[in-house]
Design a protein around this motif. Structure first.
Motif, PDB file in Angstrom:
ATOM      1  N   LYS A  16     -10.235 -36.972 -82.844  1.00 27.40           N
ATOM      2  CA  LYS A  16     -10.506 -36.033 -81.762  1.00 27.40           C
ATOM      3  C   LYS A  16      -9.925 -34.688 -82.176  1.00 27.40           C
ATOM      4  CE  LYS A  16      -6.382 -36.844 -78.898  1.00 27.40           C
ATOM      5  NZ  LYS A  16      -5.892 -37.237 -77.553  1.00 27.40           N
ATOM      6  N   THR A  59     -17.050 -34.037 -73.354  1.00 28.17           N
ATOM      7  CA  THR A  59     -16.167 -32.964 -73.776  1.00 28.17           C
ATOM      8  C   THR A  59     -15.277 -32.542 -72.621  1.00 28.17           C
ATOM      9  OG1 THR A  59     -17.831 -32.158 -75.296  1.00 28.17           O
ATOM     10  CG2 THR A  59     -16.046 -30.649 -74.731  1.00 28.17           C
ATOM     11  N   GLU A  71     -14.678 -34.981 -77.543  1.00 29.74           N
ATOM     12  CA  GLU A  71     -14.878 -36.420 -77.397  1.00 29.74           C
ATOM     13  C   GLU A  71     -14.427 -37.112 -78.684  1.00 29.74           C
ATOM     14  OE1 GLU A  71     -18.952 -37.079 -76.475  1.00 29.74           O
ATOM     15  OE2 GLU A  71     -18.754 -36.385 -74.397  1.00 29.74           O
TER      16      GLU A  71
END
Length: 261
Positions: free
Chosen positions: A79, A1, A90
């Motif tokens: 995403k 992330t 991610e």
């Protein structure tokens, strides 16, 4: 992330649905996710590959995006990003597979052979379960050639509805009603004969055509001589021609597989 910072807290975003490597049979699946450490309302942009497909707003830690139209068949790379910020999730890849096995209607053939109908058709090789539903009975299909299917359906006990049912590993199901390819229940022998003639090979069809042509010519000759009042003069010839026509007809039809049993 990928994260951003706000008031010393780490802000993050993630996609919770669809999950990584999911194969979905629902082309209308929504994208869901969570945002941590965000104050107030925020907007999430959803990307497929590098293209923004839409956005959604939320005031809670959970968010949900409804695309408004179906996802296309095949693979997608998602995403999510908080709009106006660098906070990005991610990547999540998933696949839409909502297409059931495809049956070629133009390839369907039904031929009468003694006490069974020989059903043949073509289908793509994605099926994992294939069966013929004959009324209340089920005929499981197994075939080494998964694309060209041949199965026997008993003449006795033919149901009032015959259906091809095929499913793939994802559970997508195709159903095709093929009742029209079979003679109606209680139909006469003539219907079965017509079905056999229609599905006969080229050689048999030519032979039947020759017999039919001779019969028509014989009828025309009888009519012409009858109109001239000379029918009695050719009675012997007509008897001879008729006898040979009958012998030829019997010989051809006895050699016509599936017609006389």
């Amino acid at each position: 992330t990928v994260i951003g910072t706000e008031h010393g807290d780490i802000k993050s975003i993630m996609i919770t649905s669809p999950t990584q490597s999911l194969i979905s049979t629902d082309p209308g699946i929504n994208v869901k996710g969570e945002v941590a450490n965000s104050d107030g309302e925020y907007t999430v942009q959803v990307y497929d590959q590098s293209e923004v497909v839409g956005e959604t707003s939320s005031k809670s830690s959970n968010w949900e995006f409804e695309k408004g139209s179906d996802w296309s068949e095949g693979s997608h790379l998602l995403k999510a990003q908080i709009k106006g910020e660098s906070t990005v999730s991610e990547n999540v890849d998933f696949t839409v597979d909502s297409t059931p096995p495809q049956i070629s209607t133009s390839s369907i053939s039904v031929k009468l052979s003694e006490d069974v109908y020989v059903l043949s058709f073509k289908i793509d090789d994605t099926w994992t379960d294939l069966r013929i539903i004959n009324g209340s009975a089920t005929i499981p299909v197994t075939s080494e050639n998964k694309m060209e299917i041949i199965v026997e359906v008993p003449v006795k006990g033919l149901g009032n509805k015959v259906v091809i049912m095929a499913s793939d590993i994802q559970g997508n199901i195709a159903q095709l009603d093929i009742t029209e390819y079979f003679p109606e229940e209680g139909s006469s022998k003539g219907t079965s004969i017509f079905l056999s003639i229609t599905n006969a090979n080229v050689g048999d069809q030519i032979s039947i055509g020759i017999v039919s042509l001779i019969f028509v010519l014989l009828c025309i000759e009888i009519f012409v001589y009858w109109k001239k009042g000379k029918l009695k003069e050719i009675t012997g010839d007509l008897f001879t021609i008729g006898t040979w026509w009958l012998i030829l007809t019997i010989a051809i039809f006895n050699g016509f597989t599936g017609l006389i049993n």
